[in-house]
Scaffold this active site. Structure first.
Site, short mmCIF file in Angstrom:
data_model
loop_
_atom_site.label_atom_id
_atom_site.label_comp_id
_atom_site.label_asym_id
_atom_site.label_seq_id
_atom_site.Cartn_x
_atom_site.Cartn_y
_atom_site.Cartn_z
N GLY A 15 0.81 -1.21 0.00
CA GLY A 15 0.00 0.00 0.00
C GLY A 15 0.84 1.26 0.00
O GLY A 15 2.08 1.21 0.05
N SER A 16 0.15 2.40 -0.04
CA SER A 16 0.84 3.67 -0.24
C SER A 16 1.62 4.11 1.01
O SER A 16 2.65 4.79 0.89
CB SER A 16 -0.16 4.75 -0.63
N ASP B 269 3.06 -2.82 8.31
CA ASP B 269 2.04 -2.79 7.26
C ASP B 269 1.05 -1.66 7.52
O ASP B 269 0.93 -1.18 8.65
CB ASP B 269 1.31 -4.15 7.20
N GLY B 270 0.35 -1.28 6.47
CA GLY B 270 -0.69 -0.27 6.58
C GLY B 270 -2.01 -0.91 6.98
O GLY B 270 -2.08 -2.10 7.28
N ASP C 263 -6.61 -0.28 6.47
CA ASP C 263 -7.71 0.51 5.93
C ASP C 263 -8.54 1.10 7.06
O ASP C 263 -9.09 2.19 6.92
CB ASP C 263 -8.56 -0.36 5.00
N LYS D 241 -8.08 -4.77 6.70
CA LYS D 241 -7.05 -4.62 5.68
C LYS D 241 -7.54 -5.27 4.40
O LYS D 241 -8.50 -6.03 4.40
CB LYS D 241 -5.74 -5.29 6.13
N GLY D 242 -6.86 -4.95 3.31
CA GLY D 242 -7.16 -5.65 2.07
C GLY D 242 -7.73 -4.82 0.95
O GLY D 242 -8.00 -5.35 -0.13
N GLY E 42 -6.13 -2.96 -0.76
CA GLY E 42 -5.11 -3.07 -1.81
C GLY E 42 -5.06 -4.46 -2.43
O GLY E 42 -4.32 -4.70 -3.39
N GLU F 1 -0.55 -10.64 3.39
CA GLU F 1 -0.29 -9.74 4.53
C GLU F 1 -0.58 -10.45 5.85
O GLU F 1 0.17 -10.30 6.82
CB GLU F 1 -1.16 -8.49 4.42
C1 A5P Z 1 -3.36 -3.83 1.14
O1 A5P Z 1 -3.97 -5.02 0.82
C2 A5P Z 1 -4.00 -3.20 2.33
O2 A5P Z 1 -4.21 -4.06 3.39
C3 A5P Z 1 -3.23 -1.98 2.77
O3 A5P Z 1 -2.44 -2.23 3.88
C4 A5P Z 1 -4.19 -0.95 3.06
O4 A5P Z 1 -5.07 -0.84 1.95
C5 A5P Z 1 -3.56 0.40 3.39
O5 A5P Z 1 -3.13 1.02 2.23
P1 A5P Z 1 -2.70 2.52 2.20
O6 A5P Z 1 -1.47 2.64 3.00
O7 A5P Z 1 -2.47 2.79 0.72
O8 A5P Z 1 -3.83 3.35 2.72
#
Ligand code: A5P
Length: 231
Positions: free
Chosen positions: A30-31, A84-85, A87, A98-99, A101, A107
């Site tokens: 993710g970003s 990790d990031g 949502d 999460k998820g 992305g 993850e």
């Molecule tokens: C990816 O599958 C997600 O779990 C990301 O960790 C989540 O979408 C966070 O993404 P951003 O950092 O882009 O908000």
């Protein structure tokens, strides 16, 4: 850099500073994690920081490689730290959705294999209850997925098949499909929901990450950060 990116960047810099020489580090997707990768790449080049990254998605693997971060596949040994990031971050418990992305399965496997799991997010991700803004992503086997989706409807999930940029179904790195379920929120009892979802044949994994995060580093637009621990 806009306000959201400034917040993500601030959180990412703190998380990257937790990484110590010799660590095996789970690299999320993710970003926000993109900023973590940039910070780690900088430390690898400037300090000669020696780490091994375990990526949670092909995209993260490509970016990490381009930044000079040595990579390995997930093996039997526990990881020292995964970053990790998210949502959504439930503010008192640090339960996560999460998820969005699309990398939730890998993850979750990487987070589960790690001794410590640290979340990085901007403050827009903080919620009182999961399912406030984000749908719950549920990864399903492509075989008979419409029948699986019917079970998600019966549970009240209101599933919508995620589509990719080409307008066709989005396919995860593991070759699965994702249904985004808006109907579960607000999620008052995520543990029961997790059990019910896993009882459906065809469900591969859910975006509920419960009892996993040891802390969350939350960035704000002014570049400040705060740390949260589960209560
Ligand atoms: C990816 O599958 C997600 O779990 C990301 O960790 C989540 O979408 C966070 O993404 P951003 O950092 O882009 O908000």
């Amino acid at each position: 850099m806009n306000d959201t990116d400034a917040a993500k960047h601030a959180a990412a810099e703190v998380a990257a500073s937790l990484v110590e020489p010799g660590m095996i580090v789970g690299l999320g997707s993710g970003s926000t994690v993109q900023f973590v990768l940039e910070a780690l790449g900088r430390r690898v080049r400037a300090e000669g920081l020696s780490i091994t990254g375990v990526p949670t998605s092909s995209r993260t693997g490509e970016v990490a490689q381009s930044l000079g971060i040595p990579l390995a596949e997930l093996a039997g040994l526990p990881l020292d730290l995964a970053i990790d990031g998210a949502d959504e971050v439930e503010m008192d418990t640090l339960r996560l959705i999460k998820g969005l992305g699309g990398a939730l399965l890998r993850e979750k496997i990487v987070a589960q294999a790690s001794r410590r799991f640290v979340v990085v997010a901007d403050e827009s991700k903080l919620v009182h209850r999961l399912g406030t803004h984000a749908p719950l992503p549920v990864e399903v086997d492509p075989f008979g997925h419409v029948a699986t989706a019917r079970r998600l409807i019966e549970l009240g999930g209101g599933p919508a098949l995620r589509l990719g940029k080409d307008g066709g179904p989005f396919v995860s790195d593991g070759g699965n499909l994702i249904y985004d379920c808006k109907g579960f929120g607000p999620i008052l009892d995520p543990f029961t929901l997790e059990l019910r979802l896993h009882a459906i044949a065809g469900v591969v994994e859910t975006g509920l990450f419960l009892h996993m995060a040891e802390r969350a580093i939350i960035g704000a637009a002014d570049g400040s950060t705060s740390e949260r621990r589960p209560r």
